[in-house]
Scaffold this active site. Structure first.
Site, PDB file in Angstrom:
ATOM      1  N   SER A 119       6.889   3.699   6.269  1.00  0.00           N
ATOM      2  CA  SER A 119       8.199   4.082   5.741  1.00  0.00           C
ATOM      3  C   SER A 119       8.131   4.177   4.229  1.00  0.00           C
ATOM      4  O   SER A 119       7.160   4.690   3.691  1.00  0.00           O
ATOM      5  CB  SER A 119       9.275   3.098   6.196  1.00  0.00           C
ATOM      6  OG  SER A 119      10.550   3.661   6.004  1.00  0.00           O
ATOM      7  N   ASP A 148       0.852  -1.177   0.000  1.00  0.00           N
ATOM      8  CA  ASP A 148       0.000   0.000   0.000  1.00  0.00           C
ATOM      9  C   ASP A 148       0.897   1.239   0.000  1.00  0.00           C
ATOM     10  O   ASP A 148       2.057   1.166   0.397  1.00  0.00           O
ATOM     11  CB  ASP A 148      -0.850   0.042   1.273  1.00  0.00           C
ATOM     12  CG  ASP A 148      -1.995  -0.953   1.270  1.00  0.00           C
ATOM     13  OD1 ASP A 148      -2.030  -1.825   0.380  1.00  0.00           O
ATOM     14  OD2 ASP A 148      -2.844  -0.878   2.173  1.00  0.00           O
ATOM     15  N   HIS A 168       5.184  -7.122  -0.320  1.00  0.00           N
ATOM     16  CA  HIS A 168       5.130  -8.400  -1.024  1.00  0.00           C
ATOM     17  C   HIS A 168       5.942  -8.337  -2.317  1.00  0.00           C
ATOM     18  O   HIS A 168       6.350  -7.265  -2.763  1.00  0.00           O
ATOM     19  CB  HIS A 168       3.674  -8.748  -1.344  1.00  0.00           C
ATOM     20  CG  HIS A 168       2.820  -8.975  -0.126  1.00  0.00           C
ATOM     21  ND1 HIS A 168       2.276 -10.193   0.174  1.00  0.00           N
ATOM     22  CD2 HIS A 168       2.429  -8.129   0.871  1.00  0.00           C
ATOM     23  CE1 HIS A 168       1.574 -10.100   1.302  1.00  0.00           C
ATOM     24  NE2 HIS A 168       1.647  -8.843   1.740  1.00  0.00           N
TER      25      HIS A 168
END
Length: 321
Positions: free
Chosen positions: A281, A126, A186
């Protein structure tokens, strides 16, 4: 009693510093399409000299303290309201997360994130797209008009271990993960990781407002780079630490406190979990691809893990003839 009082005073001051810094950063202009004057080197040096690691360590300690069961759900719902989390996506009831860091690292319900198989490259997390494009003369354009050399982060000798075809170019994409985003990242494609490198560094905030003002910010902060190959040549993923990030973790590697480099053998399929953050981050992807590769996202776009972010023209189902 005095020792306990001193500990809580230290933690309170660290937490107040963290919150004040967050508020100050949020007040800066964060429009990624609007150029601003970068900070002078002496300002950046002053920022680096702040006790950012101490503040982050205190925040980490606090985030690992277990909350009373009665406080868990209201605490996490309050956090979600402030930072825009979708609490309904969490794979477990909120009361099951014993502390804040468990909640930050939450897994999601099946189907909450879907990897679009038709894409050449998918979003690994995201976040907000800070910038993306080609790397020319080793220069990464962190934001519009601000560049730094990718060899500041990944040494030139590392690139020489991997072959890139004559018809391929180097591309990059920077994603910022806000505190409200899903915090795991991922694999954006089928990928063979062959090298791990941990760099120590500072822990400056990496919010867009600072990305616009600190040249080479991603190369200054602590980071973990995974490097290997996909079907078009080189691919590297760098997880960048930041203020209040309680840690970067990987599914298949242990991160030490020191500079570290090692060879690993890690085969990943598209969508496989690689690791995660503990607050928010940034991720930097650098990869080679045929010259007709095109991004399907732009600066400032919000993406979800698994969204399509790029295609080869020959593979793009939405292309016009």
């Amino acid at each position: 009693m005095r020792f306990r009082h001193a500990v809580w005073m230290t933690l309170s001051m660290a937490t107040a510093t963290a919150l004040a810094t967050t508020v100050a950063v949020q007040k800066l202009d964060s429009d990624l399409n609007k150029q601003v004057q970068p900070f002078q080197p002496w300002v950046v040096q002053c920022l680096q000299n702040l006790p950012l690691k101490t503040v982050t360590s205190c925040w980490t300690w606090l985030g690992n303290r277990n909350l009373p069961p009665a406080l868990r759900e209201p605490t996490y719902r309050g956090y979600c309201n402030v930072f825009g989390c979708n609490v309904e996506e969490a794979s477990e009831p909120l009361s099951n997360y014993q502390n804040l860091h468990q909640f930050f690292a939450r897994s999601l319900k099946p189907g909450a994130r879907v990897f679009q198989q038709h894409a050449t490259l998918n979003a690994p997390s995201d976040g907000t797209i800070v910038n993306c494009g080609k790397i020319v003369n080793e220069q990464v354009e962190q934001v519009k008009g601000m560049t730094w050399k990718v060899t500041q982060l990944i040494p030139a000798q590392d690139w020489k271990r991997y072959k890139t075809g004559n018809n391929e170019s180097l591309f990059f994409v920077i994603t910022y993960l806000a505190p409200g985003d899903y915090h795991n990242f991922h694999s954006p494609c089928d990928w063979h990781i062959q090298q791990y490198r941990h760099r120590t560094g500072t822990l400056l905030p990496v919010a867009p407002a600072l990305m616009k003002r600190v040249v080479g910010l991603l190369a200054l902060n602590e980071s973990v780079t995974l490097m290997g190959e996909w079907k078009y040549g080189i691919l590297s993923m760098t997880a960048v630490g930041a203020l209040n990030v309680g840690g970067i973790y990987l599914k298949r590697a242990t991160i030490t406190n020191d500079e570290d480099e090692k060879t690993i053998d890690w085969q990943l399929g598209k969508g496989d979990e690689v690791g995660g953050f503990r607050f928010g981050s940034a991720l930097l992807l650098v990869f080679s691809a045929p010259s007709d590769f095109q991004f399907s996202v732009n600066t400032g776009d919000k993406v979800l893990c698994g969204d399509a972010i790029g295609f080869l023209q020959s593979e793009n189902p939405n292309k016009t003839v």
